[in-house]
Design an enzyme around this catalytic site. Structure first.
Site, PDB file in Angstrom:
ATOM      1  N   CYS A  69      22.022 -24.332 -29.580  1.00 33.90           N
ATOM      2  CA  CYS A  69      23.421 -24.592 -29.272  1.00 33.90           C
ATOM      3  C   CYS A  69      23.800 -24.014 -27.903  1.00 33.90           C
ATOM      4  O   CYS A  69      23.023 -23.322 -27.256  1.00 33.90           O
ATOM      5  CB  CYS A  69      24.314 -24.017 -30.354  1.00 33.90           C
ATOM      6  N   ARG A 103      14.319 -13.609 -27.698  1.00 38.43           N
ATOM      7  CA  ARG A 103      13.536 -14.232 -26.622  1.00 38.43           C
ATOM      8  C   ARG A 103      12.694 -13.157 -25.971  1.00 38.43           C
ATOM      9  O   ARG A 103      13.119 -12.015 -25.854  1.00 38.43           O
ATOM     10  CB  ARG A 103      14.477 -14.843 -25.585  1.00 38.43           C
ATOM     11  N   HIS A 201      23.535 -23.480 -20.462  1.00 40.56           N
ATOM     12  CA  HIS A 201      22.969 -23.112 -19.160  1.00 40.56           C
ATOM     13  C   HIS A 201      23.998 -23.348 -18.058  1.00 40.56           C
ATOM     14  O   HIS A 201      24.202 -22.520 -17.190  1.00 40.56           O
ATOM     15  CB  HIS A 201      21.719 -23.938 -18.851  1.00 40.56           C
TER      16      HIS A 201
END
Lengths: 573, 459
Positions: A69, A103, A201
Site C-alpha cells: 500500500c 525491510r 514513493h
C-alpha cells in the site's frame, strides 16, 4: 531469435510453448472481465515495437497480488531508512508494527550516532480516537517523543483511518514544528491512495524534497560529488557502491535512502550529479532537483559486473577529468581481474538455465544483468508496482494517460531556485556529452533489454505464478517472500530480491561475485533431489510436454451442502 | 465503552501516549490465521490491499509457508462511496480461481471506519450470485483499532462456530478451541487425544496448512484444516474444551456452544507446565473415563525428573515473560514451577483482571512479581533496567530487550522471524514443557559458559 519459451520435459526433450499460449492458459481461470483486464498486463515481448503494458492499473479485487500500500511505499521504503529522524505512524497498531524493521535496509551508524530504526512509534489509535479524532493524541505523542529522544526531525505518517476521520496531520506537524523548534513534517500516505506502494514513493519524494532537500548550503570539499538516488542498501548494497566509487575518487553525498542521515539529505543539493538506480521510486526527486538546482541526472545500474563497469565509466566521463577516468579504468580492471575466474567457473555450470523475475519497480530489470553475466536466460519478467515508463521507457511519458489514481497524488510545481539554481553543465557541454552517447534524464525501460517472445507479466498473481511454473518450469525464480514458499513447494529455488533472503550485498563487483556463487549454490544444492515436483509424478504432464491440464483431484466425501462451486467463467461482477 | 474498573486502572497506570515497539499485533492478522485453519478456506480482507500484504508477509516470515489472503483492494473512491462493488467482484474472482470450500471474510480499519454494512453486501452478493452453490462466507468484524490479534483470532473462531454449528444427536466427540498456538502444539493436542482414544475436533487446525510438506501435485489450496462438516457437528459434541483464561466471561466459541446447544464448556488455561497440563488431563480423564495413558504418564514423569536434574542451574533466576496474555499466563505458571522467578509478566493486550488470572494459574508466583497488561517493549525495557533479568522469554520482538540486557532470549509464541521453525516450537503439554525447560536451562548454561573467562566445558 527464438520466439517461444523453451522448456524441457523430464525426458530431456526440448519443446516450447509460445508466450501467447501461456497467457491464454493463465487467463482461463478468470471471469471474462477480469481476464480482459489481466490480459493487458501479460504480453509477449518485442524489443523493437515495445507493446503497451497495462501497468500501474488497479489490481482486480480477489486476485492474489504481491503489491503493498501507499503507506508501505512511503514509510517503509523511501523514508524509513533515514535513521536519525524519528518516524511516528499515526494509526492503529498494525501498520506501525508491520513496518518495524521488516525491510533489510541496513545501517552502520558511526559510534555514538543516533539510530532510531529499532523503534516503532505508533499512536496506536483506538475506537475513541476513531470517533472523536486523533489529533490530540498525535500531538502528545510528538511532544513525548521529543522529550525522550530530542531528535533532529520527526515525521508523521497517516494510515487509512486517519484520512477518513479527517485528522489534519499537516496542521499538527506545523504546530509542533513551531512549538518544538525542530523539523516536523507529515505525509498523507493513507493506504487506499493510488494503486500500489508506488503512490507512496511519490508522496515520500515530495515530502523529502519540500522539507529536507536544500536546508544546508555548506559546499562539499570533495571535487567529484554525486547523490545515489533509489538505492536502499538492502543487504549492504549501498556500501559496496560507495566503496568502489570512493576508490575511484567519487564521493557519494547522500544515498536516497539507504544508511543515510538527515544532514546528508539536507545538503544533497550541493552535489554535482544525481544518478538514479531505482527509476520507479525516485525519478520524481531527480527531476525536481534538476529543475530547482540544475543538477543533471542519468540512470545507472550497479547490479551486474558489466553494468557496474558501464555505470562507473559513465559517471567518470560526466566529470570530464582525465585523471578520474584513468583511475576508474584502473579500478574496473582490478575488480574484473578478481571477478572473472569466479564468474567463468559459475557460468560453466549455469549456462543456459532459465530464470523468471517478478519483483519491484526496477530489480526485475537490474538483476537480468547478473544472470546474463553467468549465461542464464530470462524467460519471463515483470514488475510488481512499476509504471509504463519502467517497461517501455520514458519515451511513453508525454502520452501517458493520467488516471484518477495518479491525479490523487500531488504533483509539485517546481521552479528554478533564484539563488541556488546552478546548471552543472552548460548547454554546449551537455550536447557534446550527448553526442558521445550520453543519455541525460532518460530510462529506456526493461523491455528493450529483453529478447523477443519473452513473457512480460505485470503484477503477477499467485495463480499466474503457478501456471507459469507448471508450463515453463524455470530453473530459478526471483520474487518476494509472499510467493517464495509456493515456488519452493513446487521444487524450484526462489531468490527473494526484496530482502535478499537474509543475504547480500549483490551490488557492484564484490556483490556480483556473491550473487553468482549464491545462485550456483541454490541451483545445485542436493536438497532439490528430495523434492518430487508435480511434473515428475504426474504421467500426463510427463507424456505431454505441451499444455498439461490438471484434472481435479478426487474429492473427499463431505455433506451435500458444502459442495464446492463449479468453476464459473461469469461469476459476479 | 470502558467499564468503571477499566477507567480506574487507566488512572493508576502512567502510560506513554504513543506505543513504542508494540507487544501486540493487529486484529485482522489473528482472523486470517484462524480462517487458515479451516479446510478449503481462503481468508479475505475487506479493505486496502496493504493490510493483506503486510499480514501475509508477517505470517509467512514466521511459518515459512505459503499464505494467501485475498483483498477487496479499496481505493480512494471505495473509501468514499463504499467498497461493496469491490467486495463482490473480489469474492467472485476468488471463488473462480481457488474453488474454495468457504471464504473467511474479515474487515479492516478502513472498512469499519466508513461503516461498511458487510451483512447487507453479502446478502446482495448471494442474491445476485451467478454461481450456484457458491461457497459459504463467514464474516467477522476486526478493525485494528479494537483489540489485538488475539481478539481477532478468538472472534473468528466464534464466528465460524456461530455460522456453521448445528444441533444434532450427541456425539462422542469433543471440541477443542486451542487458541493461537503453534502448528506443533496443534499436532501434539491431537496426539494427546489419540492417546486417550478420544475423537476431537480442533478449531482452528492449521497444523498442516501452515506447516505442510513439499507438493508433489499442484494445489490451489493447501491440504489440511478443520473440515467444515466437523464445525457443523460442533453443535452436538459432548463437551468443549477452550484454552485461554482470558476468555472468562467473554462471548467465545465455547460460551456460544454452551448457550446455544447446551454443550458443557471447560475453560482452561493454556496447558503449559505441569499443573495447567494436569488440569487438561483431568478433563480428558473425566470425558473418557480412562486413566492417563502410559505414554503421557511417562512424559510427565520425565518432565518432573528433568526439573530435578536442572533445578540447580535455574533456581532463583529472574525471567521476563512477554507476549500474548494467555501464553504469558501459561509460561508464568510453568516457570514458577521450575524455581525460576518471573519478575515481570507483560502483555500488550488490554486484559482487565489479568493479574488475578496469572496468580490463579501460578499460585506460587511471588507477590513481588509484576504482572502488567498494556505494556509495550519500551516500557518493558524501562522496567528491565530495575529488574535485572537473567533471561527473556517471548517472541522475536524481545530480541532488542535481551540484547540490551545481555541475556538470552527464549523464542516462543508469535512472531518468530529471526529463527527457523517458529511453527514447530512446542509449548503445550508435558512434552512442550520439557522442550521449553531444556531450552531455557541450556540457554542459561550457555550464557554462563560464554561469560566464563576460563571456558569450562564441564558444567
Amino acid at each position: 531469435m527464438p520466439t517461444d519459451i523453451e522448456m524441457k520435459n523430464p525426458d530431456g526433450i526440448a519443446s516450447s510453448i509460445p508466450a501467447e499460449k501461456i497467457k491464454e492458459e493463465m487467463l482461463k481461470a478468470y471471469p471474462a472481465k477480469t481476464a480482459k483486464k489481466r490480459g493487458k498486463q501479460i504480453l509477449s515481448n518485442d524489443p523493437d515495437t515495445l507493446p503497451e503494458v497495462g501497468a500501474n492499473s488497479r489490481t482486480v479485487p480477489g486476485i492474489m497480488t504481491q503489491r503493498g500500500c501507499t503507506y508501505a511505499g512511503c514509510r517503509g521504503v523511501v523514508i524509513g531508512p533515514i535513521h536519525d529522524i524519528l518516524h511516528i505512524t499515526h494509526g492503529p497498531i498494525g501498520c506501525g508494527y508491520y513496518s518495524w524493521m521488516t525491510r533489510r535496509n541496513l545501517v552502520r551508524p558511526e559510534p555514538g550516532a543516533t539510530n532510531y530504526l529499532q523503534y516503532c512509534m505508533s499512536t496506536d489509535m483506538t475506537e475513541e480516537q476513531i470517533v472523536f479524532g486523533g489529533e490530540k493524541k498525535l500531538k502528545q505523542a510528538i511532544q513525548e517523543a521529543y522529550d525522550i529522544f530530542k531528535p533532529k526531525a520527526i515525521t508523521i505518517y497517516a494510515t487509512c483511518p486517519v484520512g477518513l476521520i479527517g485528522d489534519d496531520v499537516h496542521a499538527v506537524a506545523r504546530e509542533m514544528k513551531e512549538t518544538l523548534g525542530i523539523n516536523v513534517f507529515a505525509f498523507s500516505c493513507e493506504g487506499y491512495k493510488g494503486v500500489s506502494q508506488s503512490a507512496g514513493h511519490h508522496i515520500a519524494n515530495n515530502g523529502v524534497f519540500k522539507h529536507m532537500v536544500g536546508l544546508d548550503n555548506t559546499p562539499s570539499e570533495h571535487p567529484f560529488t554525486i547523490n545515489m538516488l533509489g538505492e536502499y542498501n538492502i543487504g549492504g548494497d549501498a556500501w559496496e557502491i560507495d566503496a568502489v566509487l570512493k576508490n575511484c575518487g567519487i564521493h557519494v553525498t547522500a544515498t536516497l535512502s539507504g544508511d543515510v542521515k538527515y544532514d546528508d539529505i539536507c545538503r544533497a543539493h550541493n552535489s554535482a550529479l544525481n544518478v538514479v538506480m531505482c527509476h520507479r521510486s525516485i525519478n520524481y526527486m531527480a527531476e525536481m532537483m534538476e529543475k530547482k538546482f540544475g543538477i543533471p541526472w542519468f540512470k545507472v545500474n550497479f547490479i551486474g559486473a558489466d553494468a557496474t563497469a558501464k555505470s562507473m565509466r559513465k559517471i567518470a566521463k560526466y566529470f570530464e577529468n582525465p585523471a578520474l577516468i584513468a583511475r576508474t579504468e584502473e579500478v574496473i580492471a582490478m575488480e574484473m581481474a578478481k571477478l572473472r575466474p569466479i564468474r567463468d567457473a559459475v557460468k560453466a555450470r549455469c549456462q543456459g538455465k532459465k530464470v523468471a523475475l517478478f519483483v519491484g519497480g526496477s530489480r526485475a530489470h537490474h538483476y537480468q544483468e547478473l544472470f546474463r553475466d553467468i549465461g542464464m536466460e530470462v524467460i519471463s519478467a515483470g514488475y510488481e508496482f512499476a509504471h509504463r515508463d519502467d517497461y517501455e521507457g520514458r519515451r511513453v511519458l508525454p502520452n501517458l494517460k493520467v488516471d484518477a489514481d495518479s491525479r490523487n497524488i500531488e504533483e509539485l510545481t517546481v521552479e528554478a531556485d533564484p539563488e541556488r539554481f546552478n546548471p552543472r553543465k552548460t548547454e554546449e557541454m551537455r550536447r557534446s556529452l550527448e553526442e558521445s552517447g550520453f543519455c541525460f534524464s532518460d530510462y529506456t525501460g526493461m523491455m528493450a533489454d529483453m529478447r523477443k517472445g519473452a513473457l512480460i507479466i505485470d503484477d503477477i498473481s499467485h495463480h499466474e505464478m503457478e501456471k507459469l511454473i507448471e508450463l515453463t518450469k524455470p530453473d530459478i525464480i526471483c520474487s518476494g517472500i509472499k510467493d517464495k514458499f509456493i515456488i519452493e513447494k513446487m521444487g524450484i529455488p526462489c531468490k527473494q530480491l526484496h530482502s535478499y533472503d537474509y543475504g547480500g550485498p549483490y551490488a557492484s563487483f564484490s556483490g556480483a561475485i556473491n550473487f553468482y556463487q549464491e545462485v550456483d549454490r541454490m541451483l545445485h544444492t542436493k536438497i532439490w533431489k528430495f523434492v518430487v515436483p508435480p511434473w515428475q509424478k504426474d504421467p500426463r504432464l510427463k507424456a505431454r510436454p505441451t499444455i498439461a491440464q490438471k484434472e481435479k483431484a478426487p474429492k473427499k466425501e463431505e455433506p451435500q451442502s458444502f459442495k464446492r462451486p463449479a468453476a464459473s467463467g461469469q461469476a459476479g461482477e | 465503552m470502558n467499564t468503571v474498573l477499566e477507567q480506574e486502572e487507566e488512572k493508576e497506570m502512567k502510560h506513554c501516549t504513543a506505543t513504542r515497539n508494540a507487544c501486540k499485533l493487529c486484529t485482522p492478522l489473528g482472523a486470517c490465521l484462524a480462517f487458515r485453519g479451516v479446510e478449503g478456506c481462503i481468508p479475505f480482507l475487506h479493505g486496502s490491499q496493504g493490510c493483506a500484504t503486510y499480514i501475509r508477509r508477517y505470517l509467512i516470515s514466521h511459518f515459512r509457508e505459503p499464505m494467501d489472503v485475498a483483498s477487496s483492494n479499496f481505493h480512494e473512491e471505495s473509501a468514499i462511496f463504499g467498497g461493496g462493488k469491490n467486495l463482490k467482484a473480489g469474492l467472485a474472482n476468488v471463488s473462480a480461481q481457488y474453488e474454495p470450500e468457504m471464504i473467511g471474510l474479515a474487515t479492516t480499519c478502513l472498512a469499519e471506519t466508513i461503516g461498511e454494512n458487510v451483512p447487507l453486501i453479502l446478502k446482495e452478493y448471494r442474491d445476485n450470485c451467478a454461481v450456484e452453490d457458491a461457497p459459504p462466507i463467514v464474516s467477522v468484524s476486526t478493525p485494528s483499532y479494537r483489540g489485538t490479534h488475539m481478539d481477532g483470532f478468538h472472534e473468528t473462531v466464534r464466528a465460524l462456530v456461530g455460522h456453521f454449528a448445528e444441533s444434532g444427536r450427541r456425539q462422542e466427540r469433543v471440541a477443542i478451541f486451542p487458541g493461537m498456538v503453534s502448528a506443533e502444539d496443534l499436532r501434539h493436542l491431537k496426539e494427546i487425544c489419540r492417546e486417550f482414544g478420544l475423537p476431537a475436533t480442533l478449531l482452528p487446525d492449521y497444523s498442516e496448512t501452515m506447516d505442510g510438506e513439499t507438493w508433489d501435485s499442484y494445489q490451489k489450496m493447501p491440504s489440511g484444516g478443520t473440515p467444515i462438516h466437523e464445525i457443523v457437528g460442533l453443535g452436538s459434541v459432548r463437551m468443549s474444551i477452550e484454552f485461554g483464561r482470558s476468555l472468562v466471561g467473554r462471548d467465545s466459541a465455547g460460551a456460544f456452544l454452551e448457550k446455544q446447544f447446551q454443550v458443557p464448556r471447560r475453560l482452561l488455561g493454556l496447558p503449559i507446565g505441569i499443573r495447567e497440563t494436569d488440569r487438561f488431563m483431568e478433563v480428558l480423564e473425566t470425558a473418557t473415563g480412562r486413566c492417563k495413558p502410559a505414554a503421557l504418564r511417562q512424559q510427565r514423569g520425565r518432565l518432573v525428573d528433568a526439573l530435578i536434574d536442572g533445578h540447580k542451574y535455574v533456581f532463583g533466576k529472574r525471567a521476563i515473560v512477554c507476549g500474548d496474555a494467555d501464553l504469558a499466563t501459561g509460561l508464568a505458571a510453568f516457570l514458577s514451577e521450575t524455581g525460576i522467578f518471573p519478575v515481570l509478566c507483560a502483555t500488550g493486550e488490554r486484559r482487565v483482571g489479568w493479574e488475578k488470572q496469572v496468580r490463579e494459574a501460578a499460585p506460587d508466583l511471588p507477590p513481588e512479581s509484576q504482572v502488567c497488561d498494556r505494556l509495550d517493549f519500551a516500557e518493558i525495557e524501562e522496567r528491565a533496567e530495575e529488574l535485572k533479568p537473567d533471561i527473556v522469554i517471548g517472541s522475536s520482538k524481545g530480541y532488542r530487550l535481551a540484547r540490551k540486557m545481555g541475556v538470552p532470549l527464549i523464542r516462543v509464541g508469535f512472531p518468530i522471524h529471526d529463527r527457523i521453525g517458529g511453527q514447530r516450537v512446542l509449548h503445550l503439554g508435558y512434552a512442550g514443557a520439557q522442550q521449553l525447560y531444556d531450552r531455557t536451562v541450556n540457554a542459561l548454561m550457555e550464557k554462563k559458559q560464554t561469560d566464563s573467562t576460563v571456558g569450562y566445558s564441564y558444567l
